[in-house]
Design an enzyme around this catalytic site. Structure first.
Site, short mmCIF file in Angstrom:
data_model
loop_
_atom_site.label_atom_id
_atom_site.label_comp_id
_atom_site.label_asym_id
_atom_site.label_seq_id
_atom_site.Cartn_x
_atom_site.Cartn_y
_atom_site.Cartn_z
N ARG A 1 28.42 60.08 -23.24
CA ARG A 1 28.18 59.04 -22.24
C ARG A 1 29.48 58.32 -21.89
O ARG A 1 30.43 58.32 -22.67
CB ARG A 1 27.16 58.02 -22.73
CG ARG A 1 25.78 58.58 -23.01
CD ARG A 1 24.89 58.67 -21.78
NE ARG A 1 25.47 59.38 -20.67
CZ ARG A 1 24.83 59.59 -19.52
NH1 ARG A 1 23.61 59.14 -19.34
NH2 ARG A 1 25.41 60.26 -18.55
N GLN B 1 17.55 56.75 -16.27
CA GLN B 1 17.16 57.01 -17.66
C GLN B 1 18.36 57.49 -18.48
O GLN B 1 19.37 57.91 -17.92
CB GLN B 1 16.01 58.04 -17.65
CG GLN B 1 15.42 58.38 -18.98
CD GLN B 1 16.02 59.63 -19.57
OE1 GLN B 1 16.75 60.39 -18.93
NE2 GLN B 1 15.74 59.86 -20.84
N GLY C 1 19.52 60.02 -19.97
CA GLY C 1 20.25 61.26 -19.79
C GLY C 1 20.75 61.54 -18.40
O GLY C 1 21.31 62.61 -18.15
N LYS C 2 20.58 60.60 -17.46
CA LYS C 2 20.99 60.89 -16.08
C LYS C 2 22.49 60.70 -15.91
O LYS C 2 23.20 60.25 -16.81
CB LYS C 2 20.21 59.99 -15.12
CG LYS C 2 18.69 60.22 -15.18
CD LYS C 2 18.32 61.66 -14.92
CE LYS C 2 16.83 61.88 -14.72
NZ LYS C 2 16.02 61.69 -15.93
N HIS C 3 23.00 61.00 -14.70
CA HIS C 3 24.45 60.96 -14.47
C HIS C 3 25.03 59.58 -14.80
O HIS C 3 26.14 59.47 -15.33
CB HIS C 3 24.77 61.31 -13.02
CG HIS C 3 24.48 62.72 -12.65
ND1 HIS C 3 23.20 63.18 -12.38
CD2 HIS C 3 25.30 63.80 -12.49
CE1 HIS C 3 23.26 64.47 -12.07
NE2 HIS C 3 24.51 64.87 -12.13
#
Length: 593
Positions: A202, A374, A376-378
């Site tokens: 991240r 959320q 896990g998104k970009h």
């Protein structure tokens, strides 16, 4: 990177565990928690986020010491494989027995004990513990007099007192534990792939910390009075090139509010995809409408104008176009079809930040677009969503849908229609404002990683690899590739299993079945959420299943052949090399099998 198991038994140990878990995580080590104790403590651990659905591992209260020891030994035999150290945060009988069992297995067993009482042997774990951190010098001296070797003791300070002193004590204990572990256990591992589930994959960092701290210092965490969410909305509208952006609590909420803005009536139909998250489907039902599934192209997993055309009826009121995995759907024909019929299009761009169609960002084509923030998104705010539109009336309706339909700012506000509280918090808005400037670089880096994966696997004829479509650019939420079962024995499932065994996280099939085969559609009469819309629809006549597999050959084939490989902007060349090598080896092994 060390793997540390925490054994907790009593409610007061939760605070100590949080301190130590944070300290180990800050040092880059993996931790997990096993709970053995009472229900109040279990509830406290869950509230603190230490555990999810945990089971009671220990014997019932009042069990003999021999039974406690046997239960601890049984747990150790099952669970301690791959664990480098076991930390028992309190002095309950099961946690102590677990420490003894761990030490007997050759592990480092640790107890950051409270002040020892009149029974020092109880705190010594029968001399089986390799390290005992104690809170005060007097406690350490008492244990030394009891015969504990000096190298087993370290005075750490009060872990339960809170504040900087407790954090310092936790750091001291962590340092002592790591010093006593083998170098191979403590050294950073080079083969762990970055994950979007934690900091390794991240872009979260000091920018987010500073803005979140500013939000907290402001004392206003509710977005109806704060400034961070409103600023995030403006920033994202500028980035996307849309007139209005409204933030909400999740990607599912974004889809729900977009649908609600269309003011559907009971029995109306919304065409969508059978390969999507259920959170993008149930909002249709909650607005009294019927999801109608269009088949997908088996190589893009996206709906097409032809598959939508096949499902159009006089009850069709909206079309949802999902850009799956970041691959933009072929919008020209879809928009032309919708335009001829006067049907609004909602783009589900949850996975497609930064993807483009004809040089324009995805999310800029439909009457409405929904995005997800959320984990896990970009970009992420943990949970969150965004709805974009150029239409003033639709923007007003979305804003109301996010805010319980209360007309903030109206001369005579009221609750104008049934709606929920879907607001984003100021803390999330602060994270979003810090994340957004990184988005273009995130997309570019993912495209570079995907290109490297594609280059490394280009000579594998059994694989169909993702790439940019002729009409746009892919933003690679995931790297979804297809496996030819005629060339690979066992197909996608067998290859995915080999990849997982090699430590390469992946998901063969993505979802196990098309959405219409899920229980809520198969047994739709059991819930008013599904049954009431269908009572106003000819599709609910009960004479046949709502949707049948034979009508969706594209979706069935796509799920049979796809392997979904996570990737993220933290991938380095060595990670790409490892994934490529793992896939090539798996293909070779399956070919020989």
């Amino acid at each position: 990177m060390a793997n540390i198991l925490f054994g907790l038994e009593r409610q007061y140990e939760v605070q100590v565990a949080i301190l130590l878990l944070d300290a180990f995580a800050a040092a880059g080590h993996q931790t997990r928690v096993a709970w053995f104790g009472d229900a109040p403590g279990l509830d406290a651990a869950r509230r603190a986020g230490l555990i999810g659905a945990a089971r009671h591992e220990g014997p019932a209260p009042g069990t003999t010491k021999a039974a406690v020891a046997a239960a601890a030994a049984s747990f150790a035999a099952r669970e301690l494989h791959g664990i480098d150290a076991t930390i028992c945060c309190g002095d309950g009988p099961f946690a102590l027995a677990l420490a003894i069992a761990a030490a007997a297995n050759g592990q480092l067993a640790v107890r950051p004990c409270r002040r020892p009482g009149n029974d020092p042997q109880h705190h010594l774990l029968d001399h089986a513990v390799a390290l005992c951190g104690v809170e005060h010098a007097a406690a350490a001296e008492r244990l030394r007099r009891a015969g504990v070797p000096a190298e087993h003791l370290i005075e750490i300070g009060d872990l339960a007192g809170g504040g900087a002193a407790a954090a310092g004590a936790a750091a001291k204990l962590v340092e002592a534990v790591l010093q006593r572990l083998p170098a191979a256990a403590v050294a950073p591992t080079d083969d762990r792939l970055p994950s979007d589930g934690d900091a390794s994959g991240r872009t979260l960092g000091e920018d987010e910390v500073q803005l979140v701290a500013a939000a907290i210092r402001s004392g206003t965490l509710n977005s109806t009075r704060g400034t961070f969410v409103a600023g995030f909305e403006r920033d994202f509208a500028t980035w996307l090139g849309k007139k209005h952006v409204i933030a909400c609590a999740s990607g599912s909420a974004a889809v729900h509010c977009a649908i609600q803005a269309l003011q559907l009536t009971a029995g109306d139909e919304v065409i969508t995809t059978p390969i999507t998250d259920m959170g993008a489907l149930t909002p249709i039902l909650y607005e009294g409408a019927v999801p109608v599934f269009a088949d997908v192209d088996p190589r893009t997993l996206n709906v097409t104008a032809d598959s939508i055309q096949a499902q159009l009826t006089d009850r069709t009121r909206a079309i949802i176009v999902t850009h799956l995995f970041g691959l933009p759907a072929e919008l020209d024909a879809i928009l032309a079809l919708a335009g001829r019929r006067g049907i609004p299009v909602i783009e589900d761009a949850a996975q497609a930040f930064g993807a483009t169609h004809r040089g324009k960002k995805i999310g800029g084509f439909g009457q409405l677009a929904a995005f997800s923030l959320q984990q896990g998104k970009h970009i992420t705010t943990g949970e969150g969503g965004l709805v974009a539109t150029d239409d003033d009336a639709l923007a007003r309706r979305v804003f109301l849908a996010v805010n319980k339909a209360w007309g903030y700012g109206d001369q005579k506000p009221d609750h104008y229609f049934p709606a929920l509280n879907y607001r984003l918090t100021e803390l999330q808005g602060a994270v979003g404002r810090a994340q957004l400037p990184k988005l273009d670089a995130v997309v570019q880096r993912r495209r570079e990683v995907a290109a490297a994966l594609r280059h490394g696997l280009a000579d594998q004829p059994a694989l169909h690899l993702p790439q940019d479509p002729p009409h746009g650019t892919h933003s690679y939420w995931k790297f979804a590739f297809f496996v030819d079962p005629a060339q690979v024995p066992g197909g996608a499932v067998a290859l995915g299993k080999r990849m997982q065994q090699a430590g390469i996280n992946c998901v063969p099939r993505y979802i196990q079945k098309p959405a219409f085969e899920c229980a809520l559609f198969q047994d739709w009469q059991r819930s008013p959420v599904t049954s009431l819309p269908l009572q106003r629809s000819a599709r609910g006549d009960g004479k046949r299943p709502l949707f049948e597999r034979r009508d969706y050959p594209g979706a069935v084939r796509a799920l049979d052949e796809v392997v979904v490989l996570p990737l993220n902007e933290r991938y380095e060349p060595r990670h790409v090399d490892r994934v490529v090598a793992g896939i090539r080896t798996a293909l070779q092994d399956l070919g020989r099998g």
